[in-house]
Design a protein around this motif. Structure first.
Motif, PDB file in Angstrom:
ATOM      1  N   HIS A 230       0.837  -1.204   0.000  1.00  0.00           N
ATOM      2  CA  HIS A 230       0.000   0.000   0.000  1.00  0.00           C
ATOM      3  C   HIS A 230       0.870   1.252   0.000  1.00  0.00           C
ATOM      4  CE1 HIS A 230      -3.648  -2.315   0.841  1.00  0.00           C
ATOM      5  NE2 HIS A 230      -2.928  -2.994   1.723  1.00  0.00           N
ATOM      6  N   PHE A 231       0.279   2.365  -0.433  1.00  0.00           N
ATOM      7  CA  PHE A 231       0.936   3.665  -0.369  1.00  0.00           C
ATOM      8  C   PHE A 231       0.158   4.577   0.571  1.00  0.00           C
ATOM      9  CE2 PHE A 231       1.970   2.314  -4.780  1.00  0.00           C
ATOM     10  CZ  PHE A 231       3.361   2.353  -4.691  1.00  0.00           C
ATOM     11  N   SER A 232       0.871   5.538   1.172  1.00  0.00           N
ATOM     12  CA  SER A 232       0.189   6.591   1.937  1.00  0.00           C
ATOM     13  C   SER A 232       0.951   7.900   1.759  1.00  0.00           C
ATOM     14  CB  SER A 232       0.084   6.226   3.425  1.00  0.00           C
ATOM     15  OG  SER A 232       1.367   6.090   3.995  1.00  0.00           O
ATOM     16  N   LEU A 233       0.212   9.001   1.782  1.00  0.00           N
ATOM     17  CA  LEU A 233       0.806  10.329   1.645  1.00  0.00           C
ATOM     18  C   LEU A 233       1.075  10.871   3.046  1.00  0.00           C
ATOM     19  CD1 LEU A 233       1.515  12.710  -0.297  1.00  0.00           C
ATOM     20  CD2 LEU A 233      -0.825  13.516   0.036  1.00  0.00           C
ATOM     21  N   SER A 234       2.354  11.077   3.372  1.00  0.00           N
ATOM     22  CA  SER A 234       2.713  11.530   4.725  1.00  0.00           C
ATOM     23  C   SER A 234       2.937  13.033   4.796  1.00  0.00           C
ATOM     24  CB  SER A 234       3.961  10.798   5.221  1.00  0.00           C
ATOM     25  OG  SER A 234       5.062  11.051   4.355  1.00  0.00           O
ATOM     26  N   GLY A 235       3.045  13.679   3.649  1.00  0.00           N
ATOM     27  CA  GLY A 235       3.239  15.127   3.650  1.00  0.00           C
ATOM     28  C   GLY A 235       3.538  15.645   2.254  1.00  0.00           C
ATOM     29  N   ILE A 236       3.560  16.968   2.122  1.00  0.00           N
ATOM     30  CA  ILE A 236       3.847  17.633   0.849  1.00  0.00           C
ATOM     31  C   ILE A 236       4.765  18.815   1.132  1.00  0.00           C
ATOM     32  CG2 ILE A 236       2.855  18.860  -1.138  1.00  0.00           C
ATOM     33  CD1 ILE A 236       0.157  17.491  -0.439  1.00  0.00           C
ATOM     34  N   THR A 237       5.779  18.995   0.294  1.00  0.00           N
ATOM     35  CA  THR A 237       6.585  20.211   0.351  1.00  0.00           C
ATOM     36  C   THR A 237       6.192  21.083  -0.826  1.00  0.00           C
ATOM     37  OG1 THR A 237       8.458  19.077   1.402  1.00  0.00           O
ATOM     38  CG2 THR A 237       8.906  21.203   0.372  1.00  0.00           C
ATOM     39  N   ILE A 238       5.445  22.159  -0.529  1.00  0.00           N
ATOM     40  CA  ILE A 238       5.052  23.088  -1.578  1.00  0.00           C
ATOM     41  C   ILE A 238       6.322  23.756  -2.122  1.00  0.00           C
ATOM     42  CG2 ILE A 238       3.599  25.071  -2.159  1.00  0.00           C
ATOM     43  CD1 ILE A 238       2.058  22.611  -1.196  1.00  0.00           C
ATOM     44  N   ASN A 239       6.435  23.770  -3.426  1.00  0.00           N
ATOM     45  CA  ASN A 239       7.614  24.299  -4.133  1.00  0.00           C
ATOM     46  C   ASN A 239       8.887  23.516  -3.828  1.00  0.00           C
ATOM     47  OD1 ASN A 239       6.377  26.244  -5.737  1.00  0.00           O
ATOM     48  ND2 ASN A 239       6.388  27.750  -4.087  1.00  0.00           N
ATOM     49  N   GLY A 240       8.728  22.278  -3.414  1.00  0.00           N
ATOM     50  CA  GLY A 240       9.887  21.403  -3.245  1.00  0.00           C
ATOM     51  C   GLY A 240      10.472  20.950  -4.569  1.00  0.00           C
ATOM     52  N   MET A 241       9.754  21.224  -5.672  1.00  0.00           N
ATOM     53  CA  MET A 241      10.229  20.842  -7.006  1.00  0.00           C
ATOM     54  C   MET A 241      10.380  22.071  -7.903  1.00  0.00           C
ATOM     55  SD  MET A 241      10.556  17.496  -6.918  1.00  0.00           S
ATOM     56  CE  MET A 241      10.408  16.774  -8.560  1.00  0.00           C
ATOM     57  N   SER A 242      10.764  23.202  -7.310  1.00  0.00           N
ATOM     58  CA  SER A 242      10.873  24.449  -8.080  1.00  0.00           C
ATOM     59  C   SER A 242      11.897  24.369  -9.202  1.00  0.00           C
ATOM     60  CB  SER A 242      11.226  25.613  -7.146  1.00  0.00           C
ATOM     61  OG  SER A 242      10.103  25.966  -6.364  1.00  0.00           O
ATOM     62  N   ALA A 243      12.858  23.460  -9.082  1.00  0.00           N
ATOM     63  CA  ALA A 243      13.866  23.302 -10.137  1.00  0.00           C
ATOM     64  C   ALA A 243      13.223  22.875 -11.457  1.00  0.00           C
ATOM     65  CB  ALA A 243      14.919  22.280  -9.708  1.00  0.00           C
ATOM     66  N   TYR A 244      12.009  22.323 -11.373  1.00  0.00           N
ATOM     67  CA  TYR A 244      11.312  21.838 -12.569  1.00  0.00           C
ATOM     68  C   TYR A 244      10.242  22.829 -13.045  1.00  0.00           C
ATOM     69  CZ  TYR A 244      13.550  17.389 -11.510  1.00  0.00           C
ATOM     70  OH  TYR A 244      14.482  16.416 -11.270  1.00  0.00           O
ATOM     71  N   TRP A 245      10.281  24.070 -12.544  1.00  0.00           N
ATOM     72  CA  TRP A 245       9.217  25.024 -12.802  1.00  0.00           C
ATOM     73  C   TRP A 245       8.913  25.172 -14.290  1.00  0.00           C
ATOM     74  CZ3 TRP A 245       6.522  27.700  -8.927  1.00  0.00           C
ATOM     75  CH2 TRP A 245       5.581  28.629  -9.398  1.00  0.00           C
ATOM     76  N   GLN A 246       9.935  25.393 -15.097  1.00  0.00           N
ATOM     77  CA  GLN A 246       9.707  25.631 -16.522  1.00  0.00           C
ATOM     78  C   GLN A 246       9.092  24.410 -17.203  1.00  0.00           C
ATOM     79  OE1 GLN A 246      13.081  27.314 -18.540  1.00  0.00           O
ATOM     80  NE2 GLN A 246      12.075  27.336 -20.530  1.00  0.00           N
ATOM     81  N   ARG A 247       9.576  23.217 -16.852  1.00  0.00           N
ATOM     82  CA  ARG A 247       9.048  22.000 -17.471  1.00  0.00           C
ATOM     83  C   ARG A 247       7.609  21.729 -17.026  1.00  0.00           C
ATOM     84  NH1 ARG A 247      13.013  17.091 -17.102  1.00  0.00           N
ATOM     85  NH2 ARG A 247      11.498  16.315 -18.609  1.00  0.00           N
ATOM     86  N   PHE A 248       7.330  21.964 -15.734  1.00  0.00           N
ATOM     87  CA  PHE A 248       5.955  21.788 -15.256  1.00  0.00           C
ATOM     88  C   PHE A 248       5.023  22.809 -15.913  1.00  0.00           C
ATOM     89  CE2 PHE A 248       6.717  19.595 -10.846  1.00  0.00           C
ATOM     90  CZ  PHE A 248       7.301  18.534 -11.516  1.00  0.00           C
ATOM     91  N   GLU A 249       5.523  24.032 -16.114  1.00  0.00           N
ATOM     92  CA  GLU A 249       4.687  25.068 -16.738  1.00  0.00           C
ATOM     93  C   GLU A 249       4.332  24.692 -18.178  1.00  0.00           C
ATOM     94  OE1 GLU A 249       4.329  29.734 -16.168  1.00  0.00           O
ATOM     95  OE2 GLU A 249       6.313  29.121 -16.869  1.00  0.00           O
TER      96      GLU A 249
END
Length: 322
Positions: A221-240
């Motif tokens: 099973h999987f569970s979500l234990s937390g989120i870091t908002i802007n923890g992936m900012s290095a990928y901003w351009q690609r995500f955009e």
């Protein structure tokens, strides 16, 4: 009620209520399951007994000007409530959410896969449970995929997701209790679990944050234990870039949309889109602190203003423990 969905739903609701209260423009009415405590930030909260929600919700729609849903895709709940909101539009209740096509595609993992494929956005293949039962698992045995994931067709979050070490184990499980009618299978993709939040309007997209999801595996099973908002900012351009492709793919997407992705760091940082959530997501909880702006005000401006333009937003990192 699934504990994780109750927890995440309550966090989203309370964050939204705080943001709306800060705007000091509205009298807020909410509905709450009578097994739970009412939110403290609403002027009125209507207790709803199990099985009575749609009836009470429909009556409440007749007395409000704006309606905002926080609901999971599970069992078609988000789509059903959205349709009630569309139907109430003629009576004056304006729905602050996505249109029917976006909601339907976001609710169905199969339709989402097909739409992403057609838009040439990287995603993972989907195999219907019925196909596995009908014998396709023998063909998939030859594809050298060592780990498989079974998901509800209209699930939300990590609820109902199961992991299997072989296609035979998966097929045996999916045959039981007629799970093949509501489950699908995908190859497991290793990498960094991530997401991004965006605003959509008329086929355009504006990125709000790029987030890392902290997902733990316990047995199968999987569970979500937390989120870091802007923890992936290095990928901003690609995500955009992906966000803009999705907005073109879903022209009736309106307001806030959350997108789950996997970044395959072992193979050139290839990005796979896993899910599109046409609703508030748990990342909303840390958004105000991350962008230094009231996100409810921003979303409402996007939905209600024909000439919406994105203000300059901060890109701070904020950790949301769950």
């Amino acid at each position: 009620m699934p504990e994780s969905l109750v927890n995440e739903g309550s966090l989203m609701r309370d964050a939204l209520l705080r943001n709306l209260a800060e705007m000091n423009q509205f009298e807020i009415v909410t509905l709450h399951d009578d097994r739970l405590q009412p939110p403290v930030l609403a002027a009125h909260s209507l207790a709803v007994a199990p099985g009575q929600f749609n009836h009470v919700f429909t009556e409440a729609l007749a007395s409000v000007e704006l309606v905002w849903l926080i609901a999971p895709e599970t069992n078609g709940v988000l789509l059903e409530l959205s349709e009630l909101c569309y139907a109430s539009h003629d009576k004056g209740a304006l729905f602050l959410g996505c249109g029917f096509d976006s909601t339907l595609i976001g609710t169905s993992k199969t339709l989402c896969f097909e739409a992403l494929q057609e838009a040439k956005i990287h995603t993972l293949p989907v195999y219907a449970g019925e196909d596995l039962v009908a014998g396709k698992h023998e063909q998939l045995n030859t594809e050298n995929i060592s780990v498989w994931v079974a998901k509800p067709e209209d699930g939300a979050g990590c609820e109902g997701i199961e992991l299997f070490d072989s296609i035979d184990d998966l097929t045996h499980w999916i045959k039981q209790d007629e799970r093949y009618l509501t489950y699908l299978a995908q190859p497991y993709q290793a990498g960094v679990a991530a997401s991004f939040c965006m605003l959509c309007r008329n086929g355009k997209a504006w990125l709000l944050s790029c987030n890392e999801q902290h997902i733990t595996r316990e047995s199968n099973h999987f569970s979500l234990s937390g989120i870091t908002i802007n923890g992936m900012s290095a990928y901003w351009q690609r995500f955009e870039t992906i966000a803009r492709k999705i907005a073109k793919m879903l022209p009736d997407a309106l307001g806030y949309v959350g997108v789950d992705v996997i970044v395959d760091t072992a193979h050139g940082d290839k990005i796979y889109v896993i899910e599109i959530n046409p609703r508030l997501t748990t990342s909303y909880v840390g958004l105000e602190q991350a962008i230094d702006y009231n996100p409810a005000k921003l979303i409402m401006d996007c939905v209600l203003n024909d000439k919406f333009s994105m203000p300059n937003l901060a890109r701070k990192q904020v950790v949301i423990p769950l």
